[in-house]
Design an enzyme around this catalytic site. Structure first.
Site, PDB file in Angstrom:
ATOM      1  CB  CYS A   1      -0.860   0.031   1.257  1.00 10.09           C
ATOM      2  SG  CYS A   1      -1.818  -1.446   1.479  1.00 10.09           S
TER       3      CYS A   1
ATOM      4  NE  ARG B   1       4.405   1.774  -1.008  1.00  8.25           N
ATOM      5  CZ  ARG B   1       5.367   1.565  -0.094  1.00  8.25           C
ATOM      6  NH1 ARG B   1       6.594   1.934  -0.377  1.00  8.25           N
ATOM      7  NH2 ARG B   1       5.126   0.987   1.052  1.00  8.25           N
TER       8      ARG B   1
ATOM      9  CD1 TRP C   1      -0.691  -5.147  -4.310  1.00  8.26           C
ATOM     10  CD2 TRP C   1       0.009  -6.195  -2.488  1.00  8.26           C
ATOM     11  NE1 TRP C   1      -0.117  -6.338  -4.702  1.00  8.26           N
ATOM     12  CE2 TRP C   1       0.310  -6.999  -3.607  1.00  8.26           C
ATOM     13  CE3 TRP C   1       0.369  -6.653  -1.240  1.00  8.26           C
ATOM     14  CZ2 TRP C   1       0.946  -8.237  -3.493  1.00  8.26           C
ATOM     15  CZ3 TRP C   1       1.004  -7.881  -1.116  1.00  8.26           C
ATOM     16  CH2 TRP C   1       1.276  -8.668  -2.241  1.00  8.26           C
TER      17      TRP C   1
ATOM     18  CG  ASN D   1       1.782  -0.283   3.835  1.00  9.30           C
ATOM     19  OD1 ASN D   1       1.345  -1.402   3.537  1.00  9.30           O
ATOM     20  ND2 ASN D   1       3.034   0.088   3.592  1.00  9.30           N
ATOM     21  N   GLY D   2       0.070  -2.252   6.059  1.00  4.98           N
ATOM     22  CA  GLY D   2       0.583  -3.266   6.994  1.00  4.98           C
ATOM     23  C   GLY D   2      -0.508  -4.287   7.268  1.00  4.98           C
TER      24      GLY D   2
ATOM     25  CD  GLU E   1      17.419 -11.849 -10.541  1.00  2.64           C
ATOM     26  OE1 GLU E   1      17.000 -12.574  -9.620  1.00  2.64           O
ATOM     27  OE2 GLU E   1      16.883 -10.768 -10.842  1.00  2.64           O
TER      28      GLU E   1
ATOM     29  CE  LYS F   1      14.242  -9.094 -12.542  1.00  4.04           C
ATOM     30  NZ  LYS F   1      14.585  -9.671 -11.310  1.00  4.04           N
TER      31      LYS F   1
ATOM     32  CD  GLU G   1      10.427 -10.160 -11.053  1.00  3.31           C
ATOM     33  OE1 GLU G   1       9.735  -9.796 -10.102  1.00  3.31           O
ATOM     34  OE2 GLU G   1      11.656 -10.063 -11.074  1.00  3.31           O
TER      35      GLU G   1
ATOM     36  CG  HIS H   1      19.605 -36.324 -10.702  1.00  7.17           C
ATOM     37  ND1 HIS H   1      20.065 -37.613 -10.521  1.00  7.17           N
ATOM     38  CD2 HIS H   1      20.700 -35.545 -10.846  1.00  7.17           C
ATOM     39  CE1 HIS H   1      21.389 -37.615 -10.525  1.00  7.17           C
ATOM     40  NE2 HIS H   1      21.809 -36.371 -10.707  1.00  7.17           N
TER      41      HIS H   1
ATOM     42  CE  LYS I   1      11.828  -2.136  -6.630  1.00  6.41           C
ATOM     43  NZ  LYS I   1      12.572  -3.058  -7.535  1.00  6.41           N
TER      44      LYS I   1
END
Ligand code: AGP
Length: 608
Positions: free
Chosen positions: A2, A27, A75, A101-102, A481, A485, A488, A504, A603
């Protein structure tokens, strides 16, 4: 996560709130709202969807006159995205309004008690508990009421609060979710992050846990949870406004990919001296460095992948045992703490809840904690014993690139410093490695020149559903990584595999045309990785290889080859990751997706 913005001053508040919230869109959010005191009452507008819906509804804020207000982009955590669940939240009498926010972890119990007392809840959110608790405790003194709420709630919060009978003040409080206070000539502001206030001021206060702020038009006061007034030092933001804007690039992500030479240079240069690596912020004497018995690196996502590189480099160069842990695992697995352990928490935002919790766990058990953090003054930066900043500047795109590259640069410095102090490398080896480090920014610059080549290749894979990234040693960390990338921002499923592990099980998934990205930059492991390329080729894979200049023979095996300039095997991640970042970017772009704000992601993940 948020976003919160609040303003009190002489200007109309609504346009300032909407502008500030737009700077926090990175965000991640699913609804937005603002509340404004219009001289008599508090008006509120909130909607599900993008900020522009709210801007249209309020004609850019014109339909909501008033010179103080609070705003929020939500969010969703508790309660689906909806107009009702959007913030701000009123109490029944519309005399108190809150943005948050939280996560209030004990909201269920509190809600039950409040319902029993006759409070009516309109939303499914945990936040609404706060506004009813404030109503319950408010007896005319906002600070006293806020203190009582802070003692009752468990979890994390950054709060913006307005009280109708205190129309010349805005209140704020924080615990574990970031909140800053900005002082400007046109009024005072609160915000979740610096970009929201940068247009108005460079002078900000970083609120600490369990602090309360009271803003009027003329001044700003801070209090602790006991109501004692606090003296706080303001910080000056050095970023320029452009740094937080796109600077002419189509997306923040591309801008930040291109800022990597500078991010790496700014992180390395101040610490690379003629014949030494100087990391004063480590706060450790050579003796203390020699006494380190083990390093535990803890992080999430790309920061975790940076930590994986750190393991190979620190163990290889400095011969110190290194464990790398996902923060969300570390914090609950009751790890065994040994004396002489240095815990390294890596985080771009410095607010990732799991990483912050891991930091506290490690500290609680006596580990010395070093933060490798990008956001100055963030929670992890302030709670670590020492912090080594990555000077990547503000990173807006949800998918990290320049901060990741700066993180691995910081880990290289740590490894080189520790290796030198512990006499794990000779002076000559040190000088050669230092030279290689100094060349990285320019080499990254060279690789950025292949943008078009990568874009053409990426356009061949827009319809792909599965891809594999393989590598050994540092190349495996690079593969991890590169895979993230792609996933996402382009929503294409991919997996990163230690190249020797494919046989395997997973190799059964390779079929005609499956794209396998093989990272082969580790000279000693190169022949082994070539064998793995042959393995997947014989099963029909199309192989894009990333390897060092000079391995021309690989073109007999791989279908498409990208060469990186020569550097120490320890440092190839900084180079090989560039084409992989560009690959993910161009697949996402080619699919017409929202590169900077991919679905479901934020973010900074400031909740569990
Ligand atoms: C990386 O592209 C992602 N956005 C994500 O994995 C990120 O690295 C992770 O959430 C950790 O964030 P932090 O570095 O701010 O702690």
């Amino acid at each position: 996560m948020c976003g919160i913005v609040g303003y009190i001053g002489e200007s109309q508040a609504a346009p300032i709130l909407l502008d500030g919230l737009s700077k926090l869109e990175y965000r991640g959010y699913d609804s937005a709202g603002i509340a404004i005191y219009d001289g008599e009452k508090i008006e509120m507008q909130k909607v599900m969807g993008r900020l522009k819906v709210l801007e249209e509804q309020t004609h850019g804020g014109e339909t909501m006159p008033g010179t103080l207000g609070i705003g929020h982009t939500r969010w969703a955590t508790h309660g689906c995205p909806s107009d009702t669940n959007a913030h701000p939240h009123f109490n029944k009498e519309h005399t108190i309004v809150v943005v948050h926010n939280g996560i209030i972890e004990n909201y269920g119990k509190l809600k039950q008690k409040l319902v029993k007392k006759g409070y009516q809840f309109l939303s499914e959110t945990d936040t609404e508990v706060l506004v009813h608790l404030l109503t319950e405790y408010y007896e005319g003194d906002p600070i006293a009421a806020i203190e009582r709420v802070m003692r009752r709630v468990e979890g994390s919060y950054a709060l913006g609060i307005m009280f109708l009978d205190h129309p010349h003040h805005i209140y704020a409080a924080r615990k574990d979710s970031p909140l800053i206070v900005g002082r400007s000539s046109m009024g005072n502001l609160i915000a979740s992050d610096v970009p929201a206030v940068l247009k108005y001021t460079r002078s900000v206060y970083y609120m600490e846990n369990e602090e309360i702020a009271c803003l009027s038009r003329e001044n700003i006061r801070f209090y602790n949870i006991d109501g004692d007034e606090l003296e706080k030092e303001a910080s000056t933001i050095e970023w320029d406004i452009d740094a937080a804007e796109k600077g002419g690039y189509e997306h923040f992500m591309l801008k930040e990919i291109y800022e990597q030479p500078k991010a790496v240079r700014d992180t390395l240069s101040p610490r690379l001296k003629d014949t030494d690596v100087v990391i004063d912020e480590l706060g450790m004497s050579d003796e203390e460095i020699r006494e380190i018995k083990k390093i535990t690196i803890v992080a999430c996502g790309s920061a975790y992948h940076a930590g994986m590189t750190g393991k190979y480099v620190l163990e290889g160069m400095a011969r110190i045992p290194v464990e790398v842990d996902l923060a969300s695992e570390f914090r609950y697995r009751n790890p065994i703490y040994e004396d002489g352990t240095l815990a390294v928490i890596i985080s771009q935002s410095g607010e990732t809840a799991d990483s912050l919790a891991a930091l506290r766990e490690a500290k609680k058990h006596g580990s010395r904690v070093l933060g490798i953090v990008n956001v100055v003054g963030s929670s992890i930066a302030r709670e670590a014993d020492n912090v080594m900043y990555t000077w990547a500047g503000p990173e807006i795109s949800v998918a990290t690139t320049k901060a990741y590259s700066a993180q691995i640069a910081a880990l290289y410095l740590l490894a080189l410093k520790f290796a030198k102090v512990r006499a794990a490398i000779t002076k000559e080896e040190f000088m050669n490695l230092k030279r290689d480090l100094e060349q990285l920014p320019e080499q990254i610059e060279t690789l950025l020149g292949m943008k078009e080549k990568i874009q053409r290749f990426a356009n061949r894979y827009l319809a792909a559903n599965h891809m594999f990234f393989i590598g050994r040693g540092v190349d495996y960390a690079i593969a991890l990584e590169g895979s993230l990338k792609l996933k996402e921002i382009s929503y294409v499923h991919s997996e990163a595999y230690a190249a020797g592990e494919l046989k395997h099980g997973t190799i059964s998934l390779i079929e005609d045309g499956t794209l396998v990205v093989a990272v082969a930059t580790q000279e000693q492991l190169y022949p082994k990785t070539i064998s793995n390329i042959v393995e997947v080729k014989t099963r029909g894979a199309f192989v894009m290889a990333v390897t060092n200049f000079g391995h021309k023979e690989i073109e007999k095996t791989a279908d498409y080859v990208i060469y990186i300039p020569k550097t120490s095997s320890y440092f190839t991640n900084s180079l090989a990751i560039i084409p992989l970042q560009l690959f993910g970017y161009y697949v996402s772009l080619g699919k017409g997706l929202d590169v900077d704000k991919p679905r479901n992601l934020a973010k900074s993940v400031t909740v569990e």
